[in-house]
Design an enzyme around this catalytic site. Structure first.
Site, PDB file in Angstrom:
ATOM      1  N   GLY A   1      33.381  52.349  40.492  1.00 24.75           N
ATOM      2  CA  GLY A   1      33.539  53.262  41.612  1.00 24.75           C
ATOM      3  C   GLY A   1      34.517  52.733  42.643  1.00 24.75           C
ATOM      4  O   GLY A   1      35.356  53.470  43.170  1.00 24.75           O
ATOM      5  N   ARG A  47      37.243  46.796  42.961  1.00 22.14           N
ATOM      6  CA  ARG A  47      36.659  46.160  41.781  1.00 22.14           C
ATOM      7  C   ARG A  47      37.585  46.329  40.587  1.00 22.14           C
ATOM      8  O   ARG A  47      37.710  45.434  39.747  1.00 22.14           O
ATOM      9  CB  ARG A  47      35.277  46.745  41.478  1.00 22.14           C
ATOM     10  N   ARG A  69      46.119  57.788  46.622  1.00 26.34           N
ATOM     11  CA  ARG A  69      44.876  57.751  47.397  1.00 26.34           C
ATOM     12  C   ARG A  69      44.201  56.380  47.348  1.00 26.34           C
ATOM     13  O   ARG A  69      42.981  56.255  47.537  1.00 26.34           O
ATOM     14  CB  ARG A  69      43.902  58.835  46.921  1.00 26.34           C
ATOM     15  N   ARG A  90      31.678  53.557  32.583  1.00 24.24           N
ATOM     16  CA  ARG A  90      31.449  53.357  34.011  1.00 24.24           C
ATOM     17  C   ARG A  90      30.769  52.013  34.229  1.00 24.24           C
ATOM     18  O   ARG A  90      29.778  51.686  33.560  1.00 24.24           O
ATOM     19  CB  ARG A  90      30.588  54.485  34.576  1.00 24.24           C
ATOM     20  N   SER A 138      27.242  50.085  40.464  1.00 20.51           N
ATOM     21  CA  SER A 138      26.044  49.511  41.067  1.00 20.51           C
ATOM     22  C   SER A 138      24.972  50.582  41.150  1.00 20.51           C
ATOM     23  O   SER A 138      25.255  51.779  41.082  1.00 20.51           O
ATOM     24  CB  SER A 138      26.358  48.950  42.451  1.00 20.51           C
ATOM     25  N   ASP A 170      20.849  46.849  44.867  1.00 16.74           N
ATOM     26  CA  ASP A 170      19.754  46.867  45.840  1.00 16.74           C
ATOM     27  C   ASP A 170      18.520  47.438  45.162  1.00 16.74           C
ATOM     28  O   ASP A 170      18.621  48.132  44.153  1.00 16.74           O
ATOM     29  CB  ASP A 170      20.117  47.689  47.083  1.00 16.74           C
ATOM     30  N   ARG A 208      29.068  42.865  45.503  1.00 22.70           N
ATOM     31  CA  ARG A 208      29.233  44.090  44.720  1.00 22.70           C
ATOM     32  C   ARG A 208      30.660  44.216  44.192  1.00 22.70           C
ATOM     33  O   ARG A 208      30.873  44.772  43.119  1.00 22.70           O
ATOM     34  CB  ARG A 208      28.867  45.315  45.569  1.00 22.70           C
TER      35      ARG A 208
END
Length: 233
Positions: free
Chosen positions: A21, A25, A44, A88, A91, A205, A218
């Site tokens: 996402g 990363r 973007r 995908r 997290s 989390d 993350r």
């Protein structure tokens, strides 16, 4: 051919794409795990890269947050760029109290509170599921590398800050192990196009345990998840 969201031309992107996402990363993975890397997108600030891993060509690209965002990027990757395998790597928040921080979930299916599948005008409720080929191979890779994983159902939600903070308990009663915000759209797009998709998640989390990781962890710390995905690619 380019799109409003991707400046790549056909051929710049491999048939297998890792989809975090967070675009940072994607940048981290490209810089630390891939060889002969070329950046194909920065529109973007949704960074995309293609390189090689163990001699095999693989791409990695951020998708942003939510079904709307990953719905756009995954659709374009499939239909405009010929991607066949979409993995995908994200997290999640754990609903199962047995899941600890940094545990890894292989999402066999995604329930949802979104209306993403309404576009198909189906005479019922669509169950969005992973590619068995990718799922079974990911589990095998994890086991061979001594990486503990949980295979389970997740929920994809449109809402991060929920007005009813205890609603998660209803999902947990149905065996939902964790929540995130993208997989239902990814699985729908892949199913509709007849390509492969899998979500691999790291617990960032725990709603059940009231614990969480840091933003830096993350972005850079989910290396077991990255290893599974790259070996799978």
């Amino acid at each position: 051919m380019t799109t409003p969201h991707n400046s790549a031309i056909k051929g710049n992107i491999a048939e297998t794409v890792l989809l975090p996402g967070d675009p940072l990363r994607a940048k981290f993975i490209a810089e630390n795990f891939l060889q002969d890397v070329e950046q194909f997108n920065a529109v973007r600030n949704m960074f995309g890269y293609t390189g090689t891993y163990n001699g095999k060509r693989v791409s990695v690209m951020g998708t942003g947050m939510g079904c709307a965002s990953i719905g756009i990027y995954s659709y374009e990757l499939i239909h405009m760029y010929g991607v066949k395998n979409l993995i995908r790597i994200g997290s999640c928040g754990a609903y199962d109290e047995n899941l600890k921080l940094f545990d890894i979930v292989l999402a066999i299916g995604a329930s949802t509170d979104t209306n993403f599948a309404y576009q198909y005008d189906l005479p019922g409720t669509f169950s969005a599921t992973a590619s068995w080929e990718l799922l079974s191979n990911a589990k095998k890779i994890a086991d061979e590398n001594g990486i503990h994983t949980v295979v389970g159902n997740i929920v994809t939600s449109d809402v991060f800050y929920h007005d009813s903070p205890d609603d998660w308990k209803r999902w947990a009663k149905m065996g939902i192990v964790a929540a995130e915000m993208e997989s239902y759209a990814l699985y729908c797009n892949a199913s509709r196009a007849g390509v492969n998709a899998l979500t691999i998640l790291t617990v960032s989390d725990s709603i059940a345990r009231q614990s969480e990781t840091t933003p830096e962890q993350r972005e850079k710390g989910f290396k077991d998840m990255m290893k599974i995905a790259l070996e799978l690619a």
